[in-house]
Design a protein around this motif. Structure first.
Motif, PDB file in Angstrom:
ATOM      1  N   ARG A   1      -3.792  -6.681  -7.914  1.00 35.48           N
ATOM      2  CA  ARG A   1      -4.765  -6.580  -7.138  1.00 35.48           C
ATOM      3  C   ARG A   1      -4.618  -5.718  -5.878  1.00 35.48           C
ATOM      4  O   ARG A   1      -5.450  -4.822  -5.490  1.00 35.48           O
ATOM      5  N   GLU A   2      -3.494  -5.766  -5.347  1.00 32.94           N
ATOM      6  CA  GLU A   2      -3.064  -5.105  -4.304  1.00 32.94           C
ATOM      7  C   GLU A   2      -3.046  -3.469  -4.604  1.00 32.94           C
ATOM      8  O   GLU A   2      -3.424  -2.754  -3.799  1.00 32.94           O
ATOM      9  N   LEU A   3      -2.422  -3.295  -5.784  1.00 35.94           N
ATOM     10  CA  LEU A   3      -2.343  -1.809  -6.030  1.00 35.94           C
ATOM     11  C   LEU A   3      -3.700  -1.265  -6.378  1.00 35.94           C
ATOM     12  O   LEU A   3      -3.968  -0.011  -5.904  1.00 35.94           O
ATOM     13  N   GLU A   4      -4.435  -2.126  -6.955  1.00 35.58           N
ATOM     14  CA  GLU A   4      -5.788  -1.455  -7.607  1.00 35.58           C
ATOM     15  C   GLU A   4      -6.750  -1.453  -6.128  1.00 35.58           C
ATOM     16  O   GLU A   4      -7.182  -0.300  -5.762  1.00 35.58           O
ATOM     17  N   GLY A   5      -6.492  -2.115  -4.975  1.00 36.29           N
ATOM     18  CA  GLY A   5      -7.107  -1.910  -3.970  1.00 36.29           C
ATOM     19  C   GLY A   5      -6.683  -0.640  -3.011  1.00 36.29           C
ATOM     20  O   GLY A   5      -7.468  -0.065  -2.678  1.00 36.29           O
ATOM     21  N   ALA A   6      -5.412  -0.827  -3.018  1.00 44.33           N
ATOM     22  CA  ALA A   6      -4.819   0.497  -2.491  1.00 44.33           C
ATOM     23  C   ALA A   6      -5.290   1.742  -3.184  1.00 44.33           C
ATOM     24  O   ALA A   6      -5.481   2.877  -2.492  1.00 44.33           O
ATOM     25  N   TRP A   7      -4.993   1.962  -4.551  1.00 41.60           N
ATOM     26  CA  TRP A   7      -5.485   3.113  -5.254  1.00 41.60           C
ATOM     27  C   TRP A   7      -7.016   3.374  -4.821  1.00 41.60           C
ATOM     28  O   TRP A   7      -7.238   4.606  -4.920  1.00 41.60           O
TER      29      TRP A   7
ATOM     30  N   ASN B   1       4.356   4.669 -15.954  1.00 41.69           N
ATOM     31  CA  ASN B   1       3.701   3.256 -16.279  1.00 41.69           C
ATOM     32  C   ASN B   1       4.434   2.143 -15.393  1.00 41.69           C
ATOM     33  O   ASN B   1       5.402   2.364 -15.006  1.00 41.69           O
ATOM     34  N   ILE B   2       3.641   1.063 -15.090  1.00 40.85           N
ATOM     35  CA  ILE B   2       3.928   0.238 -14.219  1.00 40.85           C
ATOM     36  C   ILE B   2       3.696  -1.079 -15.008  1.00 40.85           C
ATOM     37  O   ILE B   2       2.728  -1.354 -15.731  1.00 40.85           O
ATOM     38  N   ILE B   3       4.902  -1.776 -15.368  1.00 41.47           N
ATOM     39  CA  ILE B   3       4.834  -3.054 -15.889  1.00 41.47           C
ATOM     40  C   ILE B   3       4.980  -4.236 -15.189  1.00 41.47           C
ATOM     41  O   ILE B   3       5.958  -4.376 -14.387  1.00 41.47           O
ATOM     42  N   LEU B   4       3.921  -5.084 -14.992  1.00 44.59           N
ATOM     43  CA  LEU B   4       4.210  -6.246 -14.295  1.00 44.59           C
ATOM     44  C   LEU B   4       4.518  -7.641 -14.798  1.00 44.59           C
ATOM     45  O   LEU B   4       3.990  -7.721 -16.055  1.00 44.59           O
ATOM     46  N   PHE B   5       5.190  -8.387 -14.171  1.00 43.94           N
ATOM     47  CA  PHE B   5       5.427  -9.536 -14.857  1.00 43.94           C
ATOM     48  C   PHE B   5       5.637 -10.480 -13.764  1.00 43.94           C
ATOM     49  O   PHE B   5       6.197 -10.509 -12.410  1.00 43.94           O
ATOM     50  N   GLY B   6       5.731 -12.044 -14.154  1.00 44.79           N
ATOM     51  CA  GLY B   6       6.083 -13.126 -13.171  1.00 44.79           C
ATOM     52  C   GLY B   6       4.755 -13.423 -12.410  1.00 44.79           C
ATOM     53  O   GLY B   6       3.745 -13.282 -12.580  1.00 44.79           O
TER      54      GLY B   6
ATOM     55  N   HIS C   1       0.888  -1.117   0.000  1.00 46.91           N
ATOM     56  CA  HIS C   1      -0.121   0.178  -0.045  1.00 46.91           C
ATOM     57  C   HIS C   1       1.024   1.386  -0.215  1.00 46.91           C
ATOM     58  O   HIS C   1       0.263   2.422  -0.540  1.00 46.91           O
ATOM     59  N   VAL C   2       1.884   1.351   0.777  1.00 47.33           N
ATOM     60  CA  VAL C   2       2.838   2.385   0.687  1.00 47.33           C
ATOM     61  C   VAL C   2       3.454   2.837  -0.896  1.00 47.33           C
ATOM     62  O   VAL C   2       3.420   4.042  -0.945  1.00 47.33           O
ATOM     63  N   LEU C   3       3.783   1.590  -1.535  1.00 48.62           N
ATOM     64  CA  LEU C   3       4.291   1.850  -2.876  1.00 48.62           C
ATOM     65  C   LEU C   3       3.030   2.440  -3.721  1.00 48.62           C
ATOM     66  O   LEU C   3       3.422   3.062  -4.562  1.00 48.62           O
ATOM     67  N   ALA C   4       2.003   1.861  -3.453  1.00 47.08           N
ATOM     68  CA  ALA C   4       0.740   2.400  -4.206  1.00 47.08           C
ATOM     69  C   ALA C   4       0.563   3.592  -4.206  1.00 47.08           C
ATOM     70  O   ALA C   4       0.154   4.466  -5.141  1.00 47.08           O
ATOM     71  N   GLN C   5       0.975   4.440  -2.883  1.00 42.64           N
ATOM     72  CA  GLN C   5       0.712   5.794  -2.835  1.00 42.64           C
ATOM     73  C   GLN C   5       2.102   6.559  -3.296  1.00 42.64           C
ATOM     74  O   GLN C   5       1.839   7.685  -4.023  1.00 42.64           O
ATOM     75  N   GLU C   6       3.009   6.100  -3.259  1.00 44.90           N
ATOM     76  CA  GLU C   6       4.304   6.547  -3.735  1.00 44.90           C
ATOM     77  C   GLU C   6       4.130   6.846  -5.389  1.00 44.90           C
ATOM     78  O   GLU C   6       4.610   7.759  -5.959  1.00 44.90           O
ATOM     79  N   ILE C   7       3.705   5.958  -6.034  1.00 43.23           N
ATOM     80  CA  ILE C   7       3.794   5.925  -7.473  1.00 43.23           C
ATOM     81  C   ILE C   7       2.398   6.604  -8.248  1.00 43.23           C
ATOM     82  O   ILE C   7       2.233   6.801  -9.005  1.00 43.23           O
TER      83      ILE C   7
END
Length: 498
Positions: free
Chosen positions: A389-395, A376-381, A364-370
Motif C-alpha cells: 500500500r505504501e509503495l503504490e501510494g508513493a508511486w 522486481n520487488i518481492i514482498l514477504f511476511g 516514500h523515499v525508497l519508493a522513489q529510489e526503486i
C-alpha cells in the motif's frame, strides 16, 4: 551492590548476563519475564546454580516491594505499567551497558547510530587489535557477548569496544571515554513515540562525558553534526567530503581515506582497497578509522586492520552465484534507509526482497529510489500488504509528478499492467531527446507468503547478470526470532538452489 535487592526484567541475552553478574556479587535477584516457564526452560536451566526467584508469565506490581534497583533488558518497553509504577516510586532503572560503564577498569569506546553500528564496532575492534597498543581488546555490548560476562578478566591495560542501541541508551547516565555517533535517521518508531524521543536517546551517549573524553560524530548527517554543540570534551568527525569543517577526524580526498590529527594529515589507504560492498560500508570504514585514531592508533595499524577485515555475516554478504545470478544477504538492513544504501551498491539489475515486521517507518523515499535499477520487488511476511500500500501510494504521487514534468514535452500516458503493478509508458514524440532523459519505469511487484516462496519467485524471475538482494527494510519478528535467523534461512534456501 552487595546486599541489595535487584529486579531483572527479561530473560534474553542481556538479562541473563545481568543476572549472573549480580548473583556472583551476592546481590539478591528476582527475574521476571512474560514468557512461561516452559518457553524459558533453557535459560532457567542455565541459571539453576544460582539462587534466583522467578516470576514468569506476568509482571505484577508486587514485584516492586523491597526492590532497590531494576535492570531492564533492551527489548522491554519503558512504558509498561510495572516500570511506570517503578518510576513513580523513585526506583532507579539500569541495564547491562550501564553496569559495564560504571564498573569496567579500562578505557571504553561506545558506538551508536541508526545504521552501521555492528560493522563499525567489529572493524574498530579489528583495527585496535592489529595495533597491539592495548593488552586485550574486548568487543561486545549489543553485538556478540555482553561485556559483563568477561569483566572479571579485564584490566586497566585493556580497551573495550561497545555497540549501544537507543533501547539501552535511553535510560543510561554514564558515557564511554570515546563516544561515536555514526548517523541518525528514522528508526524504531514503533518503540519511541516520535523522532525527537529517538534522537534524545542517541544523544545520551554524550551526556556523561568529561572534558578529556572524545566524541566522534558523522559529519555528513545533519542530526549528528548538530550534536557537536553538546560535546563536553574533544569533538572529532568523519566525512566523505574533504572540506568538512572539523579539526580532527577522517575524510575522503582524491579517492583516499585521510586522517587529520593534531594538525597533521596522513593518507590511510586508497578507497579502492576497501573490500566491502557499498558506499555505506566505505562510510563505516571511515568511521572506524576515526574511532581507532581517537583511541591513539597509528596509521599503519589502521590500514592493516581495514585490509584484514572481511566484513560481517548477514551484512551485504555475497552467498553464492548461481547461473550468473548473484545472491546477496543483507538481512540486517531493517529500515528503508538501509535498503536504499544496499541498492546503491549495485549497477546490475536487482530483484529486491522486502518484508518482515514493520517498524512504522516511512517508505516514500525508497519508493522513489526503486524507480530505476530494481527489476522486481518481492514482498514477504507480515508487513507485505502494508508495504504494498505504501509503495503504490508513493508511486501514484510520483506518477502525477512525472506526468506533470514530462507530459507536455514527451506526450505521456499511464497504462495498468496488472494487479499490484503500474508502469509508466512513454509515447515518444521527441525522438532522441526522449531517449536521453527517459521516464522511469515502475517496478513489478509480487506479494508472497514467506521467505521460501520469495526465494522461489526470485529464482524464477532472475536472469544471468541479475542480483537477488535480501534487504528487507523491516525487523524479523513476524516469522523469526531475530534477523540472524532470517539471514540463515535465506542462506540455506539459496545454497539449496545450487
Amino acid at each position: 551492590m552487595i546486599g541489595q535487592n535487584a529486579l531483572v526484567i527479561g530473560l534474553a541475552r542481556q538479562g541473563m548476563a545481568v543476572i549472573k553478574h549480580l548473583a556472583d556479587g551476592d546481590t539478591s535477584v528476582i527475574a521476571t519475564d512474560l514468557r512461561s516457564a516452559e518457553d524459558l526452560a533453557t535459560p532457567i536451566q542455565d541459571l539453576s546454580s544460582y539462587a534466583i526467584n522467578f516470576v514468569l508469565g506476568e509482571h505484577p506490581l508486587s514485584l516492586l516491594d523491597g526492590v532497590d534497583i531494576i535492570f531492564v533488558s533492551g527489548g522491554v518497553p519503558l512504558d509498561i505499567p510495572l516500570l511506570q509504577e517503578a518510576r513513580a516510586k523513585g526506583i532507579p532503572l539500569s541495564n547491562d551497558s550501564q553496569l559495564v560503564l560504571e564498573q569496567l577498569p579500562c578505557r571504553v569506546v561506545g558506538i551508536t547510530g541508526s545504521s552501521g553500528k555492528t560493522t563499525t564496532t567489529l572493524l574498530t575492534g579489528k583495527i585496535i587489535a592489529a595495533s597491539q597498543t592495548y593488552k586485550n581488546v574486548w568487543v561486545g555490548g549489543n553485538v556478540g557477548n555482553p561485556l559483563l560476562l568477561d569483566m572479571h578478566e579485564m584490566t586497566d591495560q585493556d580497551i573495550a569496544i561497545m555497540e549501544l542501541s537507543s533501547f539501552q541508551l535511553e535510560i543510561m547516565t554514564s558515557s564511554p571515554h570515546i563516544a561515536g555517533v555514526l548517523n541518525v535517521s528514522p528508526n524504531h518508531l514503533d518503540r519511541h513515540s516520535n523522532m525527537q524521543e529517538y534522537v534524545m536517546a542517541k544523544e545520551h551517549i554524550l551526556d556523561g562525558q568529561q572534558s578529556d573524553d572524545i566524541a566522534v560524530l558523522g559529519w555528513d548527517n545533519e542530526i549528528t553534526r548538530r550534536m557537536s554543540k553538546r560535546v563536553n570534551g574533544h569533538c572529532w568527525g568523519f566525512s566523505m567530503n574533504s572540506d568538512a569543517n572539523f579539526d580532527d577526524g577522517c575524510f575522503i580526498k582524491n579517492e583516499k581515506i585521510m586522517l587529520r590529527r593534531d594538525g597533521v594529515t596522513n593518507s590511510i589507504l586508497p578507497c579502492q582497497e576497501v573490500g566491502l560492498l557499498g558506499a555505506h560500508n566505505l562510510m563505516n570504514v571511515i568511521a572506524a578509522s576515526a574511532l581507532a585514531a581517537a583511541a591513539g592508533i597509528e596509521v599503519d595499524a589502521i590500514q592493516a586492520g581495514i585490509c584484514d577485515f572481511d566484513g560481517v555475516p548477514h551484512r551485504m554478504e555475497l552467498i553464492t552465484e548461481v547461473n550468473g545470478v548473484r545472491w546477496v544477504n543483507d538481512t540486517m538492513a531493517t529500515t528503508p534507509d538501509r535498503t536504499i544504501a544496499a541498492l546503491k551498491a549495485f549497477d546490475d539489475p536487482v530483484i529486491l526482497l522486502l518484508g518482515g515486521k514493520d517498524k512504522k517507518l516511512p517508505w516514500h523515499v525508497l519508493a522513489q529510489e526503486i524507480q530505476s535499477g530494481v527489476k522486481n520487488i518481492i514482498l514477504f511476511g507480515e508487513a507485505a500488504p502494508a508495504i504494498k500500500r505504501e509503495l503504490e501510494g508513493a508511486w501514484y504521487e510520483y506518477k502525477l509528478e512525472v506526468g506533470a514534468r514530462f507530459g507536455e514535452q514527451y506526450g505521456t500516458q499511464f497504462a495498468d499492467e496488472g494487479s499490484g503493478s503500474e508502469r509508466l509508458v512513454k509515447e515518444s514524440t521527441a525522438g532522441e531527446a526522449a531517449d536521453s532523459d527517459p521516464i522511469p519505469v515502475i517496478t513489478n511487484l509480487l506479494e508472497t507468503a514467506g521467505m521460501e516462496q520469495a526465494v522461489e519467485a526470485a529464482h524464477t524471475l532472475s536472469n544471468p547478470g541479475d542480483v537477488v538482494l535480501l534487504a528487507p527494510g523491516c525487523t524479523s519478528y513476524d516469522q523469526f526470532s531475530d534477523a540472524i535467523e532470517r539471514g540463515e534461512c535465506y542462506r540455506d534456501l539459496v545454497v539449496n538452489l545450487s
